[in-house]
Motif scaffolding. Structure first.
Motif, short mmCIF file in Angstrom:
data_model
loop_
_atom_site.label_atom_id
_atom_site.label_comp_id
_atom_site.label_asym_id
_atom_site.label_seq_id
_atom_site.Cartn_x
_atom_site.Cartn_y
_atom_site.Cartn_z
N ASN A 189 0.80 -1.22 0.00
CA ASN A 189 0.00 0.00 0.00
C ASN A 189 0.84 1.28 0.00
OD1 ASN A 189 -2.32 -1.58 0.12
ND2 ASN A 189 -2.35 -1.57 2.36
N MET A 190 2.11 1.15 0.35
CA MET A 190 2.97 2.33 0.38
C MET A 190 4.03 2.28 -0.71
SD MET A 190 5.17 1.46 3.85
CE MET A 190 3.74 1.01 4.84
N THR A 191 3.76 1.49 -1.76
CA THR A 191 4.76 1.26 -2.80
C THR A 191 4.25 1.66 -4.17
OG1 THR A 191 5.65 -0.60 -1.55
CG2 THR A 191 6.24 -0.48 -3.87
N ASN A 192 5.09 2.38 -4.91
CA ASN A 192 4.83 2.73 -6.30
C ASN A 192 5.82 1.95 -7.16
OD1 ASN A 192 3.04 5.17 -5.64
ND2 ASN A 192 4.92 5.71 -4.60
N GLU A 193 5.36 0.98 -7.94
CA GLU A 193 6.26 0.19 -8.78
C GLU A 193 6.46 0.87 -10.13
OE1 GLU A 193 6.40 -4.21 -10.85
OE2 GLU A 193 5.80 -4.08 -8.74
N ILE A 194 7.71 1.08 -10.50
CA ILE A 194 8.02 1.76 -11.75
C ILE A 194 9.08 0.99 -12.52
CG2 ILE A 194 7.46 4.03 -10.79
CD1 ILE A 194 10.46 4.55 -10.52
N SER A 195 9.32 1.42 -13.76
CA SER A 195 10.36 0.82 -14.60
C SER A 195 11.57 1.75 -14.67
CB SER A 195 9.82 0.58 -16.01
OG SER A 195 9.64 1.82 -16.68
N LEU A 196 12.63 1.30 -15.30
CA LEU A 196 13.81 2.15 -15.52
C LEU A 196 13.42 3.45 -16.23
CD1 LEU A 196 16.57 -0.38 -16.72
CD2 LEU A 196 16.58 0.95 -14.59
N TYR A 197 12.45 3.35 -17.14
CA TYR A 197 12.08 4.51 -17.95
C TYR A 197 11.25 5.53 -17.18
CZ TYR A 197 13.76 1.64 -21.79
OH TYR A 197 14.55 0.88 -22.62
N GLU A 198 10.81 5.18 -15.98
CA GLU A 198 10.01 6.10 -15.16
C GLU A 198 10.81 6.72 -14.01
OE1 GLU A 198 5.58 4.41 -15.11
OE2 GLU A 198 7.07 2.84 -14.74
N ILE A 199 12.08 6.37 -13.91
CA ILE A 199 12.90 6.85 -12.81
C ILE A 199 13.03 8.37 -12.82
CG2 ILE A 199 15.27 6.93 -11.94
CD1 ILE A 199 15.50 3.98 -12.50
N LYS A 200 13.26 8.95 -13.98
CA LYS A 200 13.49 10.39 -14.07
C LYS A 200 12.32 11.18 -13.49
CE LYS A 200 15.25 13.80 -17.36
NZ LYS A 200 15.72 14.00 -18.76
N GLU A 201 11.11 10.80 -13.84
CA GLU A 201 9.92 11.48 -13.33
C GLU A 201 9.79 11.30 -11.81
OE1 GLU A 201 5.04 11.39 -13.84
OE2 GLU A 201 6.31 10.33 -15.28
N ALA A 202 10.12 10.10 -11.34
CA ALA A 202 10.05 9.83 -9.90
C ALA A 202 11.07 10.68 -9.14
CB ALA A 202 10.28 8.35 -9.63
N TYR A 203 12.24 10.88 -9.72
CA TYR A 203 13.23 11.75 -9.08
C TYR A 203 12.68 13.16 -8.90
CZ TYR A 203 17.17 8.46 -9.48
OH TYR A 203 18.02 7.39 -9.34
N GLU A 204 11.95 13.64 -9.87
CA GLU A 204 11.36 14.97 -9.77
C GLU A 204 10.39 15.05 -8.59
OE1 GLU A 204 9.63 15.66 -13.59
OE2 GLU A 204 11.58 15.85 -14.62
N GLN A 205 9.63 13.98 -8.38
CA GLN A 205 8.71 13.93 -7.25
C GLN A 205 9.48 13.95 -5.93
OE1 GLN A 205 5.10 13.79 -7.41
NE2 GLN A 205 5.66 14.50 -9.45
#
Length: 329
Positions: free
Chosen positions: A297-313
């Protein structure tokens, strides 16, 4: 192999993208190449991606201070090909290429075995954040802070360390008071185990007196700065605060009264260079009696290609919970 690579341009700007690179090979004694299945994202990874010199100085660079997978190749006599392993901390993802790649080479002295009772996905959902939370809670318990002693305050509670600490403490029977600057996430914090949520502004509006009324048996602080200073003033006699972060500030403007009048102890938590045996013991607890059912419930699963956007968050303070990076099956 695919890897998330950060590069420094001639104009001293930092750019990042997923690139194809050669698979690393063991070249010296006691090295291991891990075939990565999962990694995660941490605030330190985000700092590395923008060239923070306190984290990374060598570019091009692969981020990722966590990694879990299987031994692909090794020159170590301790590990065998195919064993499930993980690495957190040390220099991984700092000035050594990290876990945001399909393969990563590391010294065998950094490597821990994944306990049988937990999957690679689950252990990376914990990652460095979970390890740090476990080390913090272990210090409370080792210093005889029991549920019956009173409330435990968790600061920065919507972050990775904070949210996992809230959940584990709740499972262990502690009454958890959470501090957060995100009012829209109060219900989330209650769902994962907080009894009460206090806004950051409300907490910091307390009196500026050197000591305040005794409220908390223990504190798990993840932010530092004025919040930790205010928390120290409210810890009960013989209580304990752990400190593991500085997202609020690396400065601590406080006084000695909590320490000399109430016997309060402030314990620093380092999950990077702490002994491998200590890490392994923490992983064993997280895989068994400290394992939390609401981790997903506290996890957002992403791919390598979504890392950049997650860093911005992460860098903008908008991230909630954990980011799990799926690399390969």
């Amino acid at each position: 192999m695919k890897a998330f690579v950060v590069e420094k341009t001639e104009n001293k700007e930092f750019i990042s993208e997923v690139k194809d690179l050669p698979i690393p090979k063991c070249q010296e004694k006691d090295e291991i190449v891990i075939k990565v299945t999962y990694s995660s994202l941490n605030y330190k990874d985000a700092l590395s991606s923008i060239g923070n010199p306190g984290v990374t100085r060598n570019f091009p660079h692969i981020t990722g201070i966590d990694v879990a997978g299987t031994v692909y190749e090794t020159t170590s006599t301790i590990f065998k090909t195919g064993e499930r392993v993980l690495v957190t901390g040390y220099d991984l993802g700092m000035n050594t290429d990290g876990g945001h790649a399909q393969f990563v080479k590391v010294p065998a002295s950094w490597v821990a075995r994944i306990p049988d009772a937990i999957t690679e996905k689950e252990i990376m959902t914990f990652g460095t954040a979970g390890l740090t939370a476990a080390l913090s809670i272990n210090e409370l318990i080792s210093n005889h802070i029991k549920p019956e002693n009173g409330d435990i305050l968790v600061t920065g509670a919507t972050g990775g360390v904070g949210s996992i600490a809230v959940s584990i403490l709740s499972k262990l029977g502690y009454n958890v008071i959470a501090i957060s600057g995100k009012s829209e996430k109060y219900e989330y914090l209650k769902r994962i185990g907080a009894t009460e949520v206090i806004s950051r502004e409300e907490f910091l509006s307390t009196s500026t007196k050197p000591l305040l009324a005794e409220k908390y048996a223990g504190v798990v602080d993840t932010v530092g700065g004025d919040i930790l200073a205010a928390a120290l003033k409210q810890i009960k006699y013989d209580g304990v605060a752990t400190c593991c972060g500085l997202t609020s500030s690396h400065e601590l403007n406080t006084n000695v009264f909590p320490f000399i009048l109430r016997g309060v102890r402030l314990i620093g938590i380092d999950s990077v260079e702490c002994k491998l045996e200590k890490k392994q013991a923490a992983w064993e607890k997280l895989a068994s009696r400290w394992k939390i059912n609401n981790l997903i419930n506290m996890t957002n699963e992403i791919s390598l290609y979504e890392i950049k956007e997650a860093y911005e968050q992460l860098l903008s303070g908008k991230a909630v919970g954990r980011y799990l990076v799926k690399i390969s099956e």
